[in-house]
Every structure is written in structure tokens, then in C-alpha cells.
Scaffold this active site. Structure first.
Site, PDB file in Angstrom:
ATOM      1  N   TYR A 108     -42.671  14.269   6.292  1.00  0.00           N
ATOM      2  CA  TYR A 108     -42.900  14.116   4.859  1.00  0.00           C
ATOM      3  C   TYR A 108     -41.976  13.026   4.340  1.00  0.00           C
ATOM      4  O   TYR A 108     -40.781  13.030   4.635  1.00  0.00           O
ATOM      5  CB  TYR A 108     -42.597  15.439   4.149  1.00  0.00           C
ATOM      6  CG  TYR A 108     -42.779  15.422   2.654  1.00  0.00           C
ATOM      7  CD1 TYR A 108     -44.049  15.255   2.088  1.00  0.00           C
ATOM      8  CD2 TYR A 108     -41.697  15.590   1.789  1.00  0.00           C
ATOM      9  CE1 TYR A 108     -44.224  15.263   0.709  1.00  0.00           C
ATOM     10  CE2 TYR A 108     -41.861  15.600   0.410  1.00  0.00           C
ATOM     11  CZ  TYR A 108     -43.132  15.446  -0.125  1.00  0.00           C
ATOM     12  OH  TYR A 108     -43.294  15.456  -1.484  1.00  0.00           O
ATOM     13  N   LYS A 116     -31.410  13.596  -1.708  1.00  0.00           N
ATOM     14  CA  LYS A 116     -30.799  14.926  -1.600  1.00  0.00           C
ATOM     15  C   LYS A 116     -29.264  14.900  -1.697  1.00  0.00           C
ATOM     16  O   LYS A 116     -28.745  14.754  -2.793  1.00  0.00           O
ATOM     17  CB  LYS A 116     -31.335  15.631  -0.351  1.00  0.00           C
ATOM     18  CG  LYS A 116     -32.864  15.775  -0.474  1.00  0.00           C
ATOM     19  CD  LYS A 116     -33.577  16.675   0.471  1.00  0.00           C
ATOM     20  CE  LYS A 116     -35.008  16.877  -0.011  1.00  0.00           C
ATOM     21  NZ  LYS A 116     -36.062  16.544   0.899  1.00  0.00           N
ATOM     22  N   ASP A 139     -36.144   7.756   7.774  1.00  0.00           N
ATOM     23  CA  ASP A 139     -36.095   8.525   6.533  1.00  0.00           C
ATOM     24  C   ASP A 139     -35.042   9.606   6.722  1.00  0.00           C
ATOM     25  O   ASP A 139     -35.285  10.634   7.337  1.00  0.00           O
ATOM     26  CB  ASP A 139     -37.473   9.124   6.234  1.00  0.00           C
ATOM     27  CG  ASP A 139     -37.461   9.993   4.974  1.00  0.00           C
ATOM     28  OD1 ASP A 139     -36.364  10.237   4.432  1.00  0.00           O
ATOM     29  OD2 ASP A 139     -38.543  10.426   4.550  1.00  0.00           O
TER      30      ASP A 139
HETATM   31  C1  LIG Z   1     -37.298  15.685   0.380  1.00  0.00           C
HETATM   32  C2  LIG Z   1     -37.743  14.558   1.210  1.00  0.00           C
HETATM   33  C3  LIG Z   1     -38.361  13.424   0.660  1.00  0.00           C
HETATM   34  C4  LIG Z   1     -38.751  13.350  -0.798  1.00  0.00           C
HETATM   35  O1  LIG Z   1     -37.664  13.406  -1.652  1.00  0.00           O
HETATM   36  P1  LIG Z   1     -37.896  13.833  -3.186  1.00  0.00           P
HETATM   37  O2  LIG Z   1     -36.552  13.663  -3.793  1.00  0.00           O
HETATM   38  O3  LIG Z   1     -38.397  15.242  -3.153  1.00  0.00           O
HETATM   39  O4  LIG Z   1     -38.908  12.913  -3.762  1.00  0.00           O
HETATM   40  C5  LIG Z   1     -38.638  12.359   1.491  1.00  0.00           C
HETATM   41  N1  LIG Z   1     -38.335  12.393   2.791  1.00  0.00           N
HETATM   42  C6  LIG Z   1     -37.760  13.476   3.368  1.00  0.00           C
HETATM   43  C7  LIG Z   1     -37.430  13.449   4.819  1.00  0.00           C
HETATM   44  C8  LIG Z   1     -37.457  14.593   2.599  1.00  0.00           C
HETATM   45  O5  LIG Z   1     -36.923  15.667   3.181  1.00  0.00           O
END
Ligand SMILES: *Cc1c(COP(=O)(O)O)cnc(C)c1O
Length: 437
Positions: free
Chosen positions: A146, A273, A241
Site C-alpha cells: 500500500y 507516520k 516506501d
Molecule cells: C500508511 C502508509 C502510507 C500512506 O500514508 P498516509 O499518511 O495514510 O497517507 C503509504 N505507504 C505505506 C507503506 C504506509 O504504511
């Protein structure tokens, strides 16, 4: 055993009349596990308190940000202080460079970076930059990874998209995703084949270097190195990511944890995060030569009214400073606590004859209700989600809040210690019994 949730239920019914599903992010509605979600009023350290006065040990950490626990005093103090000087200017402040320096200390591969307000924005912008820099259209991503909810990345995404069993999303035209190739994770031959099928057309490969959004899945030995080699060979950018893994697996995330076997850093990294200490912050960065393609220096447009927000920068600075000061101790503690929890649960499952596969990397873990190894999205999706739902509910009733989906990673904080480990394992001993009923 039912939780007293009278007030939470009433708050949920009210919210449902005003917000779709009563929530601002789908997974919060608890649809995958059933029952009403408790409404939270406060949290401190490793503990959450709801509107009915119930207390829970937190094992989802606001979905990742709360590495140092809730209401971390230096962050609270920094936010208070910053708020007194105005919540936003829409002009530059020194705090942006201060946080950028701290990020760079953690991630040597990030020569320059830009702050945004979410992980979604970070990934969306990194992809645009990769396409702008290479002049190529295709993006390779992996099933179960994701990268936020930007249109082009909502293809075989994990997290909420997996939880709800929809392949992508309504409202995303085929034309928008026709340059997104979704391949199985941990399979280098699929990546080789995709490059062969689209010669000189692939801008980048983006991945979660340790997957969290299909539940926790580690890269197989040689996988990350293989991706580094293939992308380099074909002139495509490699994007890690690390929105979830950054600052969690090590100060420098998965790229630090796996540095020895990586054979070179990624070209770009996305963060979110933990970087905001609980406030809305994301960032993307990497090689200066690529980052300088961004406006105002270069032709790739990217902007944000609240980007680099002073409160968010203050919370991020307080968080990263503490994390760097304590780096010698906090990662060993996180490792030991999480290992004790996961090994304990695995042992209880064996004793009860329950087919459970536990995956853990550092302070991220998932208990998959399946007998077989989980190495990609397909193997994760063989899990018994009904058994997971029973386990989740039984744990919640015993005061332990796991992420409410089989396809999400659980997180441990530095505020979790031996007392919490004991309480979690006592709850799990009973909850696993309920799973069998
Ligand atoms: C949470 C997450 C996102 C998206 O971040 P948001 O702040 O919710 O938009 C993208 N990549 C990874 C790996 C994530 O865990």
C-alpha cells in the site's frame, strides 16, 4: 465476555449520521472484525482509554507513528510551544531545515527532501518525480503493498483495500492505472519479465521494503539486492516506501536494517507516520540530482499549503531527536519486547493446536491464521479471516487492541515492557481458546 461500550456505541451511531461509515478512514469502522469500535478519549505511553472508561494495551500505535508511546512528553511540549507562535505561516521557517537535517542523519541516502502532509502525498509525489526525471510512464508496484490512496497506486494495494476485498477502487478510470504494473512480491523473475516486456518504459519500482500493509512480510534474502540491480541495469529508479518502516526498524529504516545485503541505497525514499510524531507529516527525498527536478528548480510541480507546518515540524523534531539520542537502547528494547510477545503467542498456538504463522521484523508483527509460510499477498490471503476476527474481538475484550484486520501489521512501542508482555500473553492464552470455539 462483552465490553461495556455504551457511550462508544452512541458516539458511533451519531458519527454514522454525519460521516460515511462513521469514520474518516475505512479500517477504523472495524468491518473486517465486526462489532463496534471503541471511541478513544486519551492515551498515554502504551495505553488507550475509551469513552466508557475501558483501558487497552495499544498494539496498533495509531497505525505506526507512536514508536515512543502516546503523549510522548518532549513532543507534547514542543507542540504546545510551537502553537503559541502560530499554527501556520505559509512561509518558510527554520524548523523545516532542522527536521530535514535530522532525517538526513537517519537516512544518508536522502541528500534532499520535501515535506508533505501525508504518506499518500509522499508516494504520489515521488512517483510523479520519478516519471518526470526519467521521462518514462510505467510504474512497477507489488501486490499487497500500500502506498496511500492516490489513483495510480490503488492497484492490488494491501491495507484497507485488501481488507475490503476490492481489487482497486470505484472512481479510478482504467486510463489512470494502465501504466501501473502490479507484480507478486518476493519474485524477481516477475520483475525481470516486466522490464523485458516494457523496455525503457519503466520509470520506477516502488515497494515496501518490509511489507506491513498485507500483514507483516519480510523480503526474502537477495530480493532487495535483486531489485537494486535490475532497476540500475534498466535505468529505472528504485523507491523505498518507508512510510511505515522508516525510524521503526532502525533510525534509517529498512535500508539501514538490510544495508549489508542491499548493495546500494534506493534512489528515492518516502516517509510518513513516525516522522511527524503523530501529527500529519510525510516526506520524500533522495539523490539531489533527482530532487532538483522539483519546482521551483525543475519542471515537476508539487506543492502544499500546510506542507512543513510548524506544529508538525516541532513534533517531528522532538521525536527524531529523542530517537537518535536513545538509538543504542531503544531498538534493542523494541526487538526484545516484540520477540517476547510474538514467540509467546506462537507457543500458545502450538499448545492449543491452532495453525498460526507469526511474521515479525523488529517491532512489526502479524499473526496469520494459516499453517503455511506467508511470503506474499497470495499466501497472506489464505489466512482464516474469521478466526482472526474472533481472536481480535477476544483480545479487545481482554484489554488488548490489535489492528482490526488480518492484513495489517501490529506495532510495539518503547513504552511496552515486561508487564505489558505478560498481560498480552495472558489475554492471548484465553483468546486463542475462543478462536477454537
Ligand atoms: C500508511 C502508509 C502510507 C500512506 O500514508 P498516509 O499518511 O495514510 O497517507 C503509504 N505507504 C505505506 C507503506 C504506509 O504504511
Amino acid at each position: 465476555m462483552a465490553l461495556p461500550l455504551t457511550r462508544s456505541k452512541a458516539l458511533q451511531r451519531r458519527a454514522e449520521t454525519l460521516l460515511p461509515g462513521g469514520v474518516d478512514s475505512p479500517v477504523r469502522a472495524f468491518r473486517a472484525v465486526g462489532g463496534d469500535p471503541p471511541f478513544l478519549v486519551s492515551a498515554k505511553g502504551a495505553y488507550l482509554s475509551d469513552a466508557d472508561g475501558n483501558r487497552y494495551i495499544d498494539l496498533f500505535g495509531s497505525w505506526g507513528p507512536m514508536l515512543l508511546g502516546h503523549a510522548f512528553p518532549p513532543a507534547v511540549e514542543a507542540i504546545r510551544e510551537a502553537a503559541g507562535h502560530s499554527a501556520s505561516f505559509g512561509a518558510s521557517t527554520a524548523a523545516e531545515a532542522d527536521l530535514a537535517e535530522l532525517v538526513q542523519l537517519c537516512f544518508p541516502s536522502i541528500q534532499k527532501l520535501r515535506f508533505v502532509s501525508s504518506g499518500t502525498e509522499a508516494c504520489m509525489s515521488a512517483i510523479r518525480l520519478a516519471r518526470g526525471f526519467t521521462g518514462r510512464p510505467f510504474v512497477i508496484k507489488f501486490e499487497g503493498c500500500y502506498h496511500g490512496h492516490a489513483d495510480a497506486l490503488l492497484v492490488k494495494a494491501g491495507s484497507g483495500v485488501a481488507t475490503f476485498g476490492i481489487p482497486g477502487s470505484a472512481g479510478v478510470p482504467n486510463e489512470t492505472v494502465m501504466h501501473t504494473l502490479a507484480l507478486p512480491y518476493n519474485d524477481l523473475s516477475a520483475v525481470e519479465a516486466a522490464f523485458a516486456a516494457h523496455p525503457e518504459l519503466v520509470a520506477c519500482v516502488i515497494l515496501e521494503p518490509v511489507v506491513g500493509n498485507a500483514g507483516t512480510i519480510a523480503p526474502l534474502p537477495g530480493y532487495l539486492k535483486g531489485l537494486r540491480e535490475i532497476t540500475r541495469k534498466h535505468g529505472a529508479l528504485l523507491i523505498f516506501d518507508e512510510v511505515m518502516t522508516g525510524f521503526r526498524l532502525a533510525p534509517g529504516g529498512a535500508q539501514e536494517l538490510f544495508a549489508d545485503e542491499l548493495g546500494g541505497a534506493p534512489d528515492l525514499t518516502t516517509l510518513g507516520k513516525i516522522i511527524g510524531g503523530g501529527l500529519p507529516v510525510g516526506a520524500f527525498g533522495g539523490r539531489a540530482e533527482i530532487m532538483d527536478y522539483l519546482a521551483p528548480l525543475g519542471p515537476v510541480y508539487q506543492a502544499g499549503t500546510l506542507s512543513g507546518n510548524p506544529l508538525a515540524m516541532a513534533a517531528g523534531i522532538a521525536t527524531l531527536r529523542s530517537l537518535l539520542e536513545q538509538r543504542e537502547t531503544i531498538y534493542t528494547r523494541l526487538e526484545a519486547t516484540t520477540a517476547a510477545i510474538v514467540e509467546g503467542i506462537a507457543r500458545l498456538a502450538v499448545e492449543r493446536g491452532i495453525a498460526l504463522t507469526t511474521n515479525r521484523v523488529g517491532s512489526m508483527f502479524t499473526c496469520f491464521f494459516t499453517p503455511s509460510a506467508v511470503t506474499d499477498f497470495t499466501t497472506a490471503s489464505h489466512s482464516d479471516t474469521a478466526a482472526f476476527a474472533r481472536f481480535h474481538r477476544a483480545m479487545l475484550e481482554r484489554g488488548v487492541w490489535l489492528p482490526p484486520s488480518q492484513f495489517e501489521a501490529a506495532f510495539v512501542s518503547t513504552e511496552h515492557g515486561p508487564a505489558e508482555v505478560d498481560a498480552i500473553l495472558a489475554a492471548a492464552a484465553e483468546a486463542l481458546h475462543e478462536v477454537q470455539k
